[in-house]
Design a protein around this motif. Structure first.
Motif, mmCIF file in Angstrom:
data_model
loop_
_atom_site.group_PDB
_atom_site.id
_atom_site.type_symbol
_atom_site.label_atom_id
_atom_site.label_comp_id
_atom_site.label_asym_id
_atom_site.label_seq_id
_atom_site.Cartn_x
_atom_site.Cartn_y
_atom_site.Cartn_z
ATOM 1 N N THR A 138 13.004 -3.641 6.860
ATOM 2 C CA THR A 138 11.948 -2.652 7.104
ATOM 3 C C THR A 138 12.279 -1.317 6.475
ATOM 4 O OG1 THR A 138 11.467 -3.750 9.201
ATOM 5 C CG2 THR A 138 10.527 -1.574 8.869
ATOM 6 N N ARG A 139 13.550 -0.869 6.645
ATOM 7 C CA ARG A 139 13.936 0.425 6.065
ATOM 8 C C ARG A 139 13.916 0.355 4.532
ATOM 9 N NH1 ARG A 139 15.366 4.591 8.870
ATOM 10 N NH2 ARG A 139 16.007 4.456 11.063
ATOM 11 N N THR A 140 14.297 -0.771 3.978
ATOM 12 C CA THR A 140 14.255 -0.925 2.523
ATOM 13 C C THR A 140 12.828 -0.825 2.011
ATOM 14 O OG1 THR A 140 16.209 -2.367 2.566
ATOM 15 C CG2 THR A 140 14.834 -2.439 0.594
ATOM 16 N N PHE A 141 11.920 -1.507 2.722
ATOM 17 C CA PHE A 141 10.510 -1.446 2.314
ATOM 18 C C PHE A 141 9.938 -0.045 2.515
ATOM 19 C CE2 PHE A 141 6.102 -1.467 3.867
ATOM 20 C CZ PHE A 141 5.461 -1.823 2.684
ATOM 21 N N ALA A 142 10.254 0.571 3.659
ATOM 22 C CA ALA A 142 9.706 1.893 3.964
ATOM 23 C C ALA A 142 10.168 2.933 2.956
ATOM 24 C CB ALA A 142 10.102 2.300 5.378
ATOM 25 N N SER A 143 11.454 2.879 2.582
ATOM 26 C CA SER A 143 11.975 3.842 1.612
ATOM 27 C C SER A 143 11.284 3.691 0.262
ATOM 28 C CB SER A 143 13.486 3.664 1.447
ATOM 29 O OG SER A 143 13.776 2.395 0.885
ATOM 30 N N LYS A 144 10.907 2.467 -0.063
ATOM 31 C CA LYS A 144 10.197 2.219 -1.318
ATOM 32 C C LYS A 144 8.737 2.634 -1.204
ATOM 33 C CE LYS A 144 11.323 0.901 -4.542
ATOM 34 N NZ LYS A 144 11.657 1.679 -5.766
ATOM 35 N N ALA A 145 8.101 2.244 -0.118
ATOM 36 C CA ALA A 145 6.664 2.498 0.030
ATOM 37 C C ALA A 145 6.359 3.982 0.164
ATOM 38 C CB ALA A 145 6.127 1.747 1.244
ATOM 39 N N ARG A 146 7.272 4.751 0.752
ATOM 40 C CA ARG A 146 7.033 6.193 0.920
ATOM 41 C C ARG A 146 6.923 6.911 -0.419
ATOM 42 N NH1 ARG A 146 11.501 7.010 5.693
ATOM 43 N NH2 ARG A 146 10.132 6.592 7.470
ATOM 44 N N THR A 147 7.620 6.400 -1.422
ATOM 45 C CA THR A 147 7.615 7.051 -2.733
ATOM 46 C C THR A 147 6.631 6.406 -3.704
ATOM 47 O OG1 THR A 147 9.458 5.630 -3.420
ATOM 48 C CG2 THR A 147 9.999 7.782 -2.514
ATOM 49 N N MET A 148 5.946 5.348 -3.292
ATOM 50 C CA MET A 148 4.982 4.699 -4.187
ATOM 51 C C MET A 148 3.688 4.372 -3.444
ATOM 52 S SD MET A 148 6.770 0.916 -4.633
ATOM 53 C CE MET A 148 5.315 0.216 -5.390
ATOM 54 N N SER A 149 3.317 5.236 -2.497
ATOM 55 C CA SER A 149 2.094 4.998 -1.728
ATOM 56 C C SER A 149 0.865 5.002 -2.630
ATOM 57 C CB SER A 149 1.955 6.046 -0.630
ATOM 58 O OG SER A 149 2.008 7.354 -1.171
ATOM 59 N N PHE A 150 0.835 5.930 -3.597
ATOM 60 C CA PHE A 150 -0.286 5.966 -4.534
ATOM 61 C C PHE A 150 -0.324 4.689 -5.366
ATOM 62 C CE2 PHE A 150 -2.204 6.909 -8.646
ATOM 63 C CZ PHE A 150 -3.413 7.481 -8.260
ATOM 64 N N THR A 151 0.855 4.225 -5.771
ATOM 65 C CA THR A 151 0.926 2.988 -6.554
ATOM 66 C C THR A 151 0.439 1.803 -5.730
ATOM 67 O OG1 THR A 151 2.813 3.849 -7.791
ATOM 68 C CG2 THR A 151 2.452 1.478 -7.866
ATOM 69 N N PHE A 152 0.841 1.740 -4.456
ATOM 70 C CA PHE A 152 0.360 0.668 -3.593
ATOM 71 C C PHE A 152 -1.165 0.680 -3.500
ATOM 72 C CE2 PHE A 152 4.305 -0.359 -0.826
ATOM 73 C CZ PHE A 152 4.553 -1.469 -1.614
ATOM 74 N N GLY A 153 -1.737 1.878 -3.388
ATOM 75 C CA GLY A 153 -3.191 1.977 -3.347
ATOM 76 C C GLY A 153 -3.823 1.454 -4.621
ATOM 77 N N THR A 154 -3.241 1.821 -5.763
ATOM 78 C CA THR A 154 -3.755 1.353 -7.053
ATOM 79 C C THR A 154 -3.633 -0.160 -7.176
ATOM 80 O OG1 THR A 154 -3.100 3.450 -8.074
ATOM 81 C CG2 THR A 154 -3.560 1.607 -9.555
ATOM 82 N N LEU A 155 -2.488 -0.693 -6.747
ATOM 83 C CA LEU A 155 -2.288 -2.146 -6.815
ATOM 84 C C LEU A 155 -3.281 -2.875 -5.912
ATOM 85 C CD1 LEU A 155 1.620 -2.410 -6.813
ATOM 86 C CD2 LEU A 155 0.060 -2.344 -8.759
ATOM 87 N N SER A 156 -3.525 -2.329 -4.730
ATOM 88 C CA SER A 156 -4.504 -2.942 -3.823
ATOM 89 C C SER A 156 -5.894 -2.952 -4.449
ATOM 90 C CB SER A 156 -4.542 -2.187 -2.484
ATOM 91 O OG SER A 156 -3.326 -2.316 -1.793
ATOM 92 N N MET A 157 -6.241 -1.867 -5.149
ATOM 93 C CA MET A 157 -7.533 -1.806 -5.827
ATOM 94 C C MET A 157 -7.631 -2.860 -6.919
ATOM 95 S SD MET A 157 -9.867 0.085 -4.718
ATOM 96 C CE MET A 157 -10.812 -0.290 -6.180
ATOM 97 N N LEU A 158 -6.557 -3.018 -7.688
ATOM 98 C CA LEU A 158 -6.554 -4.024 -8.763
ATOM 99 C C LEU A 158 -6.674 -5.433 -8.186
ATOM 100 C CD1 LEU A 158 -3.803 -2.615 -11.164
ATOM 101 C CD2 LEU A 158 -6.272 -2.340 -11.309
ATOM 102 N N ILE A 159 -5.995 -5.675 -7.071
ATOM 103 C CA ILE A 159 -6.080 -6.984 -6.427
ATOM 104 C C ILE A 159 -7.497 -7.234 -5.919
ATOM 105 C CG2 ILE A 159 -5.303 -8.354 -4.439
ATOM 106 C CD1 ILE A 159 -2.572 -6.975 -4.754
ATOM 107 N N LEU A 160 -8.101 -6.214 -5.303
ATOM 108 C CA LEU A 160 -9.477 -6.345 -4.809
ATOM 109 C C LEU A 160 -10.434 -6.667 -5.952
ATOM 110 C CD1 LEU A 160 -11.598 -6.088 -2.556
ATOM 111 C CD2 LEU A 160 -11.657 -3.628 -3.011
ATOM 112 N N LEU A 161 -10.291 -5.970 -7.071
ATOM 113 C CA LEU A 161 -11.161 -6.228 -8.227
ATOM 114 C C LEU A 161 -10.953 -7.635 -8.772
ATOM 115 C CD1 LEU A 161 -10.912 -2.832 -10.170
ATOM 116 C CD2 LEU A 161 -12.882 -3.729 -8.926
ATOM 117 N N SER A 162 -9.706 -8.086 -8.811
ATOM 118 C CA SER A 162 -9.430 -9.433 -9.323
ATOM 119 C C SER A 162 -10.059 -10.502 -8.425
ATOM 120 C CB SER A 162 -7.923 -9.664 -9.448
ATOM 121 O OG SER A 162 -7.294 -9.674 -8.182
#
Length: 659
Positions: free
Chosen positions: A279-303
């Motif tokens: 969890t801490r490994t994921f959280a440390s990564k997600a905190r610094t790439m939240s915008f990227t996660f949003g972009t990836l989610s958008m790309l997945i939704l479009l696909s």
């Protein structure tokens, strides 16, 4: 020396970022393949509608260019971060920042050229598969060989230059802002917590979820038969999409903190197995790439939406043909004085064996009681057909005929307009101009087609005697042939009988009314063309988007496997064996790859359910969309799973190499 160093670094980059290189190569290959197909004269000549394929593709390629730009820029940023200490050392050795920038540009150009060189032969191979798919969808037995042309190579070069000019300009901008200290400690920068206040984080998360639910409800409210044709529907759909995008980014920005908070509050769960580490490994990564996660989610939704739309388009194929051209040949006259149809019959008879020819008239009922319910413009009458003519058409379609009493009438309309009159007590009885009152016996949608009459919305079937004294509005001819018709027959009729399809309007202008002629074979070819274009382009977009998402997550993970190798070495020193360690890695990668997917899958499902409210009347079953959704998910997870497996294998290799 700079050139040798650039070549050496390029070779090392190919090894470290093999997944990235493969994805970019495949992306350029697909762009090249579709350009080859779209510019092929053999493919364009397969169908009259294929000429528009290249124009649609040009628009799609613009979207793909932005996706590839995002992918390459993101990867370049990671390559820059990983090598920042090396670049800082170059500066300490006296190499100027300008030379370092030139070095990075040469490396990226060499890597790009490598992808481009591989893309051309691979794209040529892909083009043959795309051609095969299109030919099969068009129902053509012949095989089309796609040849290489310089126009497609030139377009690929233009796309290539546009992408890398944008990426390299951004890279140079980043380098200009860097100092020696920045270079040396760029990869050691502390990760910043986006939300220092849990209250602020919770509010943003709740607001984002509410906004997402509101967006889905707004989207669903517009996908109804009542709203499908309204002009403001598109505006509402765009608003709902913008709200959904904001919601996706809001949830992506807060999910890591939310996940960590839930785990930390539950001590039993926190200290169970490797939960806290993962969890801490994921959280440390997600905190610094939240915008990227949003972009990836958008790309997945479009696909996912592309995959679902492709399936729905193929699902409505049969219904679409029956609506546009249920008969081999159909033509009508709407200009008095009417002419006979012998010329049409003779032209068809030259190349086809005529099984049966039916002529019928459409009459004007001046009271137009039904017209108001269907909102028919420019007509001040109800279109009426004789029962005997309608039954002849039913026999031709091998359907059961109907019977009407002297005080009954029958209504024929389209499936999408049925809601206007179904269970409508106001039409249970109508009164004809003659004063005769008729009651509704039933409503049918199976025998309706768009050209049943020129009003294009409905027809009233009455006993034969009630059309006496009514003015004839249109005269129709239906021809049933033994052989299957094709586009050549339609072109022949248009050429030989153009004088029959030409009218002089009220302004004295000569107008050719090709809409009065329909040939089933031509309609099937046009529908096949549309299905082929949509299916191939949707799959093209979906594959590029999924690959981009998979590549970004793979690069993130593989970079972490090297950057934070001490974490896994510490676990080994604490006695964690390889089996348990690899299980932890699998769990970690599943969370990283899974988080951007969850919201997108839920959103795409509810959006598809809404779309089905309109399209279900054309599908074989109202639950067909569930099959389409499952098939779309299967395609998505197949491609996505390949990237996860490749990442897992690379992750293990990096851990073993560094331990």
């Amino acid at each position: 020396m700079l050139g040798k160093l650039a070549v050496r670094n390029t070779k090392r980059s190919i090894k470290d970022y093999l997944i990235y290189l493969i994805t970019v190569t495949i992306a350029f290959s697909l762009i090249f393949a579709f350009n080859l197909v779209a510019s092929s004269e053999e493919v364009i000549e397969l169908s009259t509608g294929m000429d528009t394929f290249k124009y649609i593709l040009a628009f799609v390629n613009v979207v793909i260019i932005f996706v590839i730009c995002f992918l390459i820029n993101y990867t370049t940023k990671f390559m820059f971060e990983k090598r920042s200490k090396e670049l800082g050392t170059y500066m300490l050795l006296g190499i100027r920042k300008k030379e370092i920038a030139r070095l990075l540009v040469i490396e990226n150009v060499l890597l790009a050229i490598c992808a481009l060189v591989l893309a051309i032969p691979l794209g040529f191979i892909f083009s043959q598969f795309v051609s095969l798919v299109i030919v099969n969808l068009l129902g053509i037995p012949e095989v089309i060989f796609i040849s290489i042309n310089f126009v497609s190579i030139g377009l690929l070069a233009i796309y290539f230059l546009a992408i890398y000019v944008l990426v390299l300009l951004n890279l140079l901008r980043r380098i200009r802002k860097m100092t020696v200290h920045d270079f040396l400690y760029f990869d050691k920068q502390n990760e910043k917590k986006m939300f220092r206040s849990n209250k602020k984080r919770n509010i943003i998360f709740i607001v984002s979820v509410i906004l997402g639910i509101t967006a889905i409800l707004l989207w669903a409210s517009r996908w109804t038969m009542e709203n499908s044709g309204k002009q403001e529907t598109l505006t509402y759909l765009m608003i709902s999409m913008m709200m959904l995008i904001i919601s996706i980014y809001g949830v992506s920005a807060t999910c890591a903190d939310m996940l960590l908070s839930v785990l930390l509050k539950n001590k039993k769960l926190k200290y169970q197995k490797d939960n806290l580490f993962v969890t801490r490994t994921f959280a440390s990564k997600a905190r610094t790439m939240s915008f990227t996660f949003g972009t990836l989610s958008m790309l997945i939704l479009l696909s996912l939406l592309c995959l679902n739309f492709s399936s729905i388009n193929k699902g409505v194929y049969k219904a679409s043909i029956e609506m546009t051209a249920p008969f081999d040949v159909h033509v009508f006259e709407e200009k008095q004085p009417f002419k006979d149809f012998k010329e049409y019959v003779n032209v068809v008879d030259e190349d086809y064996t005529i099984n049966k020819a039916i002529e019928f008239d459409v009459y004007k009922e001046p009271k137009h009681q039904m017209q108001n319910y269907f909102d028919v413009q420019f007509y001040d009458y109800d279109p009426v057909m004789k029962l005997s003519d309608y039954n002849e058409i039913l026999k031709l379609k091998n359907m059961d005929t109907i019977e009407l009493s002297n005080d009954e009438y029958f209504l024929v309309t389209s499936k999408d307009l049925l809601y206007k009159v179904e269970n409508n007590k106001d039409i249970e009885k109508i009164q004809l101009t003659s004063g005769k009152e008729l009651k509704l016996k039933g409503i049918d949608t199976k025998t309706y087609w768009y050209q049943i009459n020129n009003t294009g919305r409905f027809a009233v079937i009455v006993p034969d005697e009630y059309v006496q004294g009514l003015e004839v509005s249109e005269q129709h001819l239906i021809i049933d042939t033994i052989e299957e018709t094709d586009t050549k027959l339609r072109e022949k009729i248009k050429q030989d009988l153009k004088h029959r399809l030409v009218i002089v309007n009220d302004d004295g202008e000569t107008v050719v009314q090709y809409y009065r002629l329909s040939v089933r074979g031509s309609a099937i070819e046009e529908q096949n063309t549309m299905t082929a274009m949509i299916a191939s382009i949707c799959l093209y977009i979906a594959f590029i988007l999924i690959s981009a998402v998979g590549t970004v997550l793979a690069i993130q993970s593989l970079s972490d496997s090297t950057k934070y190798k001490y974490r896994y070495q510490t676990l080994k020193r604490l006695g964690v064996n390889d089996k348990s360690l690899f299980k932890t890695i699998r769990k970690q990668l599943l969370i990283l790859f899974g988080v951007p997917v969850i919201y997108s899958i839920l959103a795409s499902f509810f959006m598809l359910v809404s779309v089905n409210n309109v399209y279900k009347i054309y599908l074989e079953s109202e639950y067909s969309y569930l099959i389409y959704f499952v098939v779309g998910l299967a395609i998505f997870f197949f491609i996505y799973g390949i990237y996860w497996i490749a990442t897992y294998i690379g992750f293990k290799r990096n851990i073993n190499e560094e331990s």
